[in-house]
Design an enzyme around this catalytic site. Structure first.
Site, mmCIF file in Angstrom:
data_model
loop_
_atom_site.group_PDB
_atom_site.id
_atom_site.type_symbol
_atom_site.label_atom_id
_atom_site.label_comp_id
_atom_site.label_asym_id
_atom_site.label_seq_id
_atom_site.Cartn_x
_atom_site.Cartn_y
_atom_site.Cartn_z
ATOM 1 N N CYS A 1 -5.595 -18.066 13.071
ATOM 2 C CA CYS A 1 -5.298 -17.335 14.308
ATOM 3 C C CYS A 1 -5.549 -18.254 15.495
ATOM 4 O O CYS A 1 -6.337 -19.188 15.398
ATOM 5 C CB CYS A 1 -6.210 -16.113 14.447
ATOM 6 S SG CYS A 1 -6.104 -14.981 13.054
ATOM 7 N N CYS B 1 -13.106 -8.828 13.815
ATOM 8 C CA CYS B 1 -11.927 -8.888 12.930
ATOM 9 C C CYS B 1 -12.165 -8.216 11.572
ATOM 10 O O CYS B 1 -13.155 -8.481 10.907
ATOM 11 C CB CYS B 1 -11.534 -10.342 12.708
ATOM 12 S SG CYS B 1 -10.180 -10.519 11.542
ATOM 13 N N ARG C 1 0.826 -1.207 0.000
ATOM 14 C CA ARG C 1 0.000 0.000 0.000
ATOM 15 C C ARG C 1 0.862 1.260 0.000
ATOM 16 O O ARG C 1 0.495 2.274 -0.570
ATOM 17 C CB ARG C 1 -0.870 -0.009 1.276
ATOM 18 C CG ARG C 1 -2.311 0.386 1.094
ATOM 19 C CD ARG C 1 -3.041 0.456 2.427
ATOM 20 N NE ARG C 1 -3.034 -0.770 3.180
ATOM 21 C CZ ARG C 1 -3.938 -1.744 3.041
ATOM 22 N NH1 ARG C 1 -4.917 -1.610 2.165
ATOM 23 N NH2 ARG C 1 -3.866 -2.835 3.781
ATOM 24 N N TYR C 2 1.981 1.192 0.690
ATOM 25 C CA TYR C 2 2.892 2.334 0.803
ATOM 26 C C TYR C 2 4.226 1.945 0.168
ATOM 27 O O TYR C 2 4.611 0.774 0.192
ATOM 28 C CB TYR C 2 3.155 2.666 2.275
ATOM 29 C CG TYR C 2 1.929 2.951 3.096
ATOM 30 C CD1 TYR C 2 1.362 4.224 3.135
ATOM 31 C CD2 TYR C 2 1.339 1.941 3.845
ATOM 32 C CE1 TYR C 2 0.249 4.479 3.901
ATOM 33 C CE2 TYR C 2 0.215 2.194 4.612
ATOM 34 C CZ TYR C 2 -0.323 3.458 4.642
ATOM 35 O OH TYR C 2 -1.427 3.707 5.400
ATOM 36 N N ASP D 1 -8.222 3.367 9.294
ATOM 37 C CA ASP D 1 -7.857 2.864 7.969
ATOM 38 C C ASP D 1 -8.942 3.315 7.012
ATOM 39 O O ASP D 1 -10.117 2.942 7.169
ATOM 40 C CB ASP D 1 -7.766 1.332 7.991
ATOM 41 C CG ASP D 1 -6.338 0.858 8.118
ATOM 42 O OD1 ASP D 1 -5.575 1.072 7.163
ATOM 43 O OD2 ASP D 1 -5.995 0.293 9.166
ATOM 44 N N ARG E 1 -10.415 -8.783 8.995
ATOM 45 C CA ARG E 1 -10.159 -9.756 7.920
ATOM 46 C C ARG E 1 -10.996 -11.011 8.133
ATOM 47 O O ARG E 1 -10.596 -12.106 7.756
ATOM 48 C CB ARG E 1 -8.673 -10.108 7.847
ATOM 49 C CG ARG E 1 -7.801 -8.932 7.459
ATOM 50 C CD ARG E 1 -6.440 -9.363 6.909
ATOM 51 N NE ARG E 1 -5.696 -8.181 6.508
ATOM 52 C CZ ARG E 1 -4.608 -7.722 7.158
ATOM 53 N NH1 ARG E 1 -4.112 -8.383 8.196
ATOM 54 N NH2 ARG E 1 -3.997 -6.628 6.752
ATOM 55 N N ASP F 1 -12.922 -1.065 11.994
ATOM 56 C CA ASP F 1 -13.157 -1.044 10.543
ATOM 57 C C ASP F 1 -14.587 -1.459 10.208
ATOM 58 O O ASP F 1 -15.300 -2.013 11.036
ATOM 59 C CB ASP F 1 -12.162 -1.987 9.866
ATOM 60 C CG ASP F 1 -10.738 -1.489 9.999
ATOM 61 O OD1 ASP F 1 -10.504 -0.296 9.714
ATOM 62 O OD2 ASP F 1 -9.861 -2.277 10.406
ATOM 63 N N LYS G 1 -3.797 4.747 6.073
ATOM 64 C CA LYS G 1 -4.206 5.180 7.409
ATOM 65 C C LYS G 1 -4.228 6.695 7.492
ATOM 66 O O LYS G 1 -3.478 7.378 6.790
ATOM 67 C CB LYS G 1 -3.211 4.645 8.443
ATOM 68 C CG LYS G 1 -3.267 3.140 8.622
ATOM 69 C CD LYS G 1 -2.243 2.684 9.638
ATOM 70 C CE LYS G 1 -2.492 1.242 10.050
ATOM 71 N NZ LYS G 1 -2.534 0.297 8.926
ATOM 72 N N CYS H 1 -11.344 -13.018 16.631
ATOM 73 C CA CYS H 1 -11.937 -11.833 17.232
ATOM 74 C C CYS H 1 -13.252 -11.548 16.503
ATOM 75 O O CYS H 1 -13.291 -11.553 15.261
ATOM 76 C CB CYS H 1 -10.986 -10.647 17.088
ATOM 77 S SG CYS H 1 -9.308 -11.065 17.630
ATOM 78 N N ARG I 1 6.999 -0.196 2.534
ATOM 79 C CA ARG I 1 6.689 -1.367 3.367
ATOM 80 C C ARG I 1 5.624 -2.232 2.718
ATOM 81 O O ARG I 1 4.779 -1.728 1.980
ATOM 82 C CB ARG I 1 6.255 -0.942 4.780
ATOM 83 C CG ARG I 1 5.113 0.063 4.823
ATOM 84 C CD ARG I 1 5.274 0.938 6.065
ATOM 85 N NE ARG I 1 4.181 1.870 6.274
ATOM 86 C CZ ARG I 1 4.166 3.120 5.813
ATOM 87 N NH1 ARG I 1 5.144 3.560 5.038
ATOM 88 N NH2 ARG I 1 3.162 3.915 6.089
HETATM 89 S S1 SF4 Z 1 -8.104 -9.412 14.548
HETATM 90 FE FE1 SF4 Z 1 -8.482 -11.002 12.994
HETATM 91 S S2 SF4 Z 1 -6.469 -11.468 12.149
HETATM 92 FE FE2 SF4 Z 1 -6.130 -10.458 14.146
HETATM 93 S S3 SF4 Z 1 -6.031 -12.125 15.684
HETATM 94 FE FE3 SF4 Z 1 -8.154 -11.402 15.634
HETATM 95 S S4 SF4 Z 1 -9.136 -12.808 14.164
HETATM 96 FE FE4 SF4 Z 1 -6.938 -12.974 13.797
#
Ligand code: SF4
Length: 353
Positions: A104, A111, A91-92, A311, A113, A274, A318, A108, A95
């Site tokens: 994972c 999340c 994206r930049y 973001d 993603r 997000d 960002k 979460c 990096r």
């Molecule tokens: S935010 Fe998403 S990518 Fe990060 S640890 Fe939690 S579930 Fe996994």
């Protein structure tokens, strides 16, 4: 209670007392769509008698996740639009993200993603795809930093991590390797001598960005795991997601940031949540987030001040959410100026990418 292994089904969560029978059907509908995992360390932390437990809220599936708003999107920060080869997000100029794995230790509920991670997610990079990703980095001298994220890269075995790091060590223009991980707090026993050794790349500097959202996540075991990383000479910074019902409180946020600093983790990012699908129940307004961040100033030391970051939806990078690059518009929306000077509306219009 303590669990011998991670709980990954609603039946196990019900049995552990983490999902009441009345919420079983809703949780099951969520689990059919998004991955679920709660590690034994977290199970032990949750108070099943507290319906507002801030740890449970982050990891136990809830029927509210079935509600998707029009402005929410499967790829909220535009990873795919900036992925020139599989596993790389560029994206930049200086990096890249290297997403070696999409698994994972925990999943979460907020999340960003969530459509990519989990047992049904994008998986682990094949040997060929990893070759192509490393070749992409090696061919671009402007790439100074490689950020291993995913998924959580610390679920990889030390042997696999070491193999990746040795390849990054061989690229002269890469100077910094950064890992983003939740492992030190959600599965601290995993942070052993072999794992820590695997995070070092000869001649490079390693940073570990620890994702934690509530001071309760810092158990004695988590603190010891963090200490092992820092004592080994790695630099740690923090990342936190500002979450309604978890840490949207000035005292909790102050306590969290102080806890990072006390454990030698420099507060780095405080993310505005997000626009991931089914996460509206976690989202504050930008105005609410800005007021909370403002309340941190003066209340806690400069060492404890994170950068409050949004973001920009669509992958425009960002922006400091409390800076002049974010302006309130007449219509209740905000205008965000990205690092290229382009302006975007937030929340975005539905037809915006
Ligand atoms: S935010 Fe998403 S990518 Fe990060 S640890 Fe939690 S579930 Fe996994």
């Amino acid at each position: 209670m303590t669990a011998a292994r991670s709980l990954t089904t609603v039946a196990e969560l019900v049995e552990a007392g983490l999902v009441p029978e009345a919420r079983r059907a809703g949780a099951a509908a969520v689990a059919a769509r998004y991955a679920v995992a709660v590690t034994p360390s977290l199970v032990a932390l949750i108070d099943p008698a507290d319906p507002n437990d801030p740890v449970a809220r982050q990891f136990v599936p809830d029927a509210a996740e079935l509600v998707t708003l029009p402005e929410e999107r499967a790829d909220p920060i535009g990873d795919l639009a900036h992925s020139p080869v599989e596993g790389i997000v560029h994206r930049y100029p200086d990096r890249v993200l290297l997403k070696a794995v999409h698994v994972c230790p925990v999943y979460c509920r907020f999340c960003f993603r969530r459509e990519m991670v989990g047992p049904e997610g994008l998986g682990t990079l094949s040997a060929l795809a990893l070759d192509a990703a490393i070749a992409y980095i090696a061919a671009r001298p402007a790439i100074w930093e490689v950020i291993l994220t995913g998924g959580d890269p610390l679920v990889l075995s030390p042997r696999r991590l070491q193999a990746i790091l040795e390849r990054l060590a061989a690229i002269p223009h890469v100077k910094i390797v950064r890992f983003h991980s939740r492992v030190p707090v959600v599965d601290p026993a995993r942070v052993d001598t072999a794992l820590i050794a695997a995070l070092k790349a000869s001649g490079k500097t390693t940073y570990v960005a620890l994702h934690a959202n509530h001071p309760r996540e810092f158990t004695a075991e988590a603190r010891a795991a963090i200490a092992r990383i820092v004592d080994a000479g790695l630099v740690m910074v923090s990342q936190t997601v500002l979450l309604k019902g978890v840490n949207d409180d000035a005292a909790v946020l102050a306590d969290l940031m102080r806890t990072f600093v006390e454990n030698r983790v420099k507060p780095y990012y405080l993310h505005h949540p997000d626009l991931a699908p089914g996460t509206a129940h976690f989202r504050l307004t930008l105005a609410e987030g800005r007021a909370l961040v403002e309340s941190l100033r003066g209340r806690v030391s400069g060492l404890c001040q994170p950068a409050y970051i949004l973001d920009i939806p669509g992958g425009h990078g960002k922006v400091r959410a409390d800076s002049a690059a974010v302006e309130e518009a007449d219509d209740g929306c905000f205008r965000l100026r990205d690092f290229r000077g382009e302006t975007h509306l937030y929340p975005p219009r539905q037809d915006e990418t």
